[in-house]
Enzyme design. Structure first.
Site, PDB file in Angstrom:
ATOM      1  NE  ARG A   1       0.121   1.606   3.363  1.00 46.77           N
ATOM      2  CZ  ARG A   1       1.085   2.477   3.548  1.00 46.77           C
ATOM      3  NH1 ARG A   1       2.345   2.081   3.684  1.00 46.77           N
ATOM      4  NH2 ARG A   1       0.851   3.765   3.624  1.00 46.77           N
ATOM      5  N   GLY A   2       0.230   2.403  -0.160  1.00 44.34           N
ATOM      6  CA  GLY A   2       0.992   3.638  -0.328  1.00 44.34           C
ATOM      7  C   GLY A   2       1.037   3.922  -1.826  1.00 44.34           C
TER       8      GLY A   2
ATOM      9  NE  ARG B   1      -6.260   0.847  -1.533  1.00 41.84           N
ATOM     10  CZ  ARG B   1      -5.570   1.379  -0.517  1.00 41.84           C
ATOM     11  NH1 ARG B   1      -4.286   1.143  -0.396  1.00 41.84           N
ATOM     12  NH2 ARG B   1      -6.182   2.146   0.368  1.00 41.84           N
TER      13      ARG B   1
ATOM     14  CD  GLN C   1      -2.914   2.832   6.861  1.00 39.58           C
ATOM     15  OE1 GLN C   1      -3.430   3.215   7.900  1.00 39.58           O
ATOM     16  NE2 GLN C   1      -3.616   2.647   5.757  1.00 39.58           N
TER      17      GLN C   1
ATOM     18  CG  ASP D   1      -3.183   8.260  -1.278  1.00 34.68           C
ATOM     19  OD1 ASP D   1      -3.087   8.781  -0.157  1.00 34.68           O
ATOM     20  OD2 ASP D   1      -2.813   7.098  -1.530  1.00 34.68           O
TER      21      ASP D   1
ATOM     22  CG  ASN E   1      -2.205  11.681   2.756  1.00 35.87           C
ATOM     23  OD1 ASN E   1      -1.675  10.812   2.068  1.00 35.87           O
ATOM     24  ND2 ASN E   1      -1.825  11.900   3.992  1.00 35.87           N
ATOM     25  CE  LYS E   2      -4.922   5.698   4.649  1.00 34.28           C
ATOM     26  NZ  LYS E   2      -5.953   4.863   3.956  1.00 34.28           N
TER      27      LYS E   2
HETATM   28  O1  MRU Z   1      -4.531   3.300   2.278  1.00 29.81           O
HETATM   29  P1  MRU Z   1      -3.051   3.510   2.143  1.00 29.81           P
HETATM   30  O2  MRU Z   1      -2.276   2.975   3.284  1.00 29.81           O
HETATM   31  O3  MRU Z   1      -2.547   3.034   0.785  1.00 29.81           O
HETATM   32  O4  MRU Z   1      -2.883   5.096   2.159  1.00 29.81           O
HETATM   33  C1  MRU Z   1      -1.594   5.636   2.058  1.00 29.81           C
HETATM   34  C2  MRU Z   1      -1.547   7.093   2.207  1.00 29.81           C
HETATM   35  O5  MRU Z   1      -2.534   7.775   2.369  1.00 29.81           O
HETATM   36  C3  MRU Z   1      -0.191   7.731   2.049  1.00 29.81           C
HETATM   37  O6  MRU Z   1      -0.052   8.868   2.854  1.00 29.81           O
HETATM   38  C4  MRU Z   1      -0.004   8.135   0.580  1.00 29.81           C
HETATM   39  O7  MRU Z   1      -0.245   7.046  -0.259  1.00 29.81           O
HETATM   40  C5  MRU Z   1       1.341   8.689   0.308  1.00 29.81           C
HETATM   41  S1  MRU Z   1       2.566   7.431   0.314  1.00 29.81           S
HETATM   42  C6  MRU Z   1       4.035   8.105  -0.094  1.00 29.81           C
END
Ligand code: MRU
Length: 355
Positions: A57-58, A100, A206, A247, A257-258
């Site tokens: 993920r990320g 996703r 995370q 993201d 973002n998250k």
């Molecule tokens: O749901 P995730 O864990 O994939 O979400 C990740 C994030 O929101 C990160 O902050 C984002 O992808 C940046 S990663 C360099």
């Protein structure tokens, strides 16, 4: 700009995703911090499942992993004709694309390879397969280079201080080093990072499971807090910068973002704390005008009803958006591999792409 450090001088971690000997290798992030395990993915379906279930993920990491999914197909395909291979390619592309919805890096990486295949339609099947594999490796290597540059750019514009971060935009979220992770690592190397505040980042944790693990692994001084403690920590004057990943950043500078990032941005503004995003240009999507257009992933209710494998709530209805949108008015700047973008974002983001 002079790059003062190599990736291996900044982290002890290996790459999070690799394509080697015709297989995709990832660090299984669902097992951390209990277990560090590298697993191999041997089919496109396995790659798609790993992205969906967040074993990887990320935003940049899922982009590179999806690209490697196509490389895996190119390596393994038994198609006898170009037509047969292109049908397999289309199916793999669609399967990976539907994993996703929010992080644009996924679509960016898949479309980059698709375009290459279309441009080289006249070449032999073997040449096309090799082009796909080479391009996927290039995407991964470029991600590491971009992170290294962002790390140096970030450390150059930030003063010594304490940083609060959310979710995991570290090495695990990218191919290597991280976006925020690279900035923190260069700051730490240069003795500019006093303390890192890590938000636990409910519901999937995370921050607690991944950021706390990877930054402490590299000896970065940190304190883990529950998400609802961030405001009080800021009020006490203990945070000099809030630095997060993204993201998807759209044309006017709004970004996804998250979940929880938006609340942090408001808190940072109230406390006059500079709020930076660190993201490669592969995270910027100029095709969308404002954050309202970004598709937001909703995930399973079990993520909210439980925590660490334990049920923590009765079986009630749940709303579980995985991301939120932060309007650009809260943003101090965007640190990219091509330099820092400051307001006005609409004009300066276009300039970054030479538009
Ligand atoms: O749901 P995730 O864990 O994939 O979400 C990740 C994030 O929101 C990160 O902050 C984002 O992808 C940046 S990663 C360099």
């Amino acid at each position: 700009m002079e790059l003062r450090y190599k990736p291996e001088e900044l982290t002890k971690l290996p790459r999070s995703v690799e394509f080697k000997d015709g297989r995709v290798f990832i660090i299984d992030q669902t097992l951390l911090p209990k277990e560090f395990k590298v697993i191999s993915l041997n089919t496109v379906e396995e790659v798609a499942r790993a992205i969906k279930t967040m074993q990887v993920r990320g935003a940049p990491a899922i982009g590179a992993t999806a690209a490697f999914g196509l490389a895996l197909l190119a390596h393994k395909s038994k198609a006898k004709t170009k037509g047969e291979f292109l049908s397999e390619f289309e199916r793999a592309y669609e399967a990976l694309k539907s994993t996703r919805p929010t992080a644009v890096n996924l679509f960016w990486a898949l479309n980059r390879i698709k375009k290459l295949v279309e441009e080289h339609g006249e070449e032999s099947l073997e040449t096309i397969k090799q082009l796909i594999i080479n391009e996927a490796q290039k995407i991964a290597n470029e991600d590491v280079e971009a992170n290294l540059k962002m790390g140096h750019v970030g450390s150059e514009i930030l003063d010594k201080g304490s940083v609060l971060t959310h979710c995991n935009a570290g090495s695990l979220a990218t191919v290597h080093l991280g976006t925020v992770g690279a900035v923190l690592r260069v700051m730490h190397k240069e003795e500019k990072l006093k303390l890192l505040w890590v938000d636990e980042t409910r519901p999937v944790l995370q921050g607690a499971r991944l950021s706390a693990w990877e930054y402490s692994y590299d000896g970065i001084p940190l304190k883990l807090i529950c998400d609802n403690m961030a405001g009080f920590v800021m009020q006490q004057g203990l945070v000099d910068y809030v630095i997060v990943g993204a993201d998807r950043i759209v044309a006017n500078g709004d970004f996804a973002n998250k979940i929880g990032t938006y609340s942090l941005a408001i808190l940072a503004k109230e406390h006059k704390i500079p709020f930076f995003v660190v993201a490669p240009t592969s995270t910027i999507d100029l095709s969308l005008k404002s954050g309202k257009e970004i598709p937001i992933e909703e995930r399973a209710k079990e993520e909210v009803l439980g925590c660490g494998g334990c049920k923590i709530a009765p079986d009630v209805d749940v709303y579980n958006p995985a991301f939120d949108i932060t309007p650009h008015k809260y943003l101090t700047g965007i640190i990219t591999e091509k330099g820092v973008v400051y307001p006005p974002f609409e004009r300066n983001l276009r300039r970054l792409f030479g538009l």
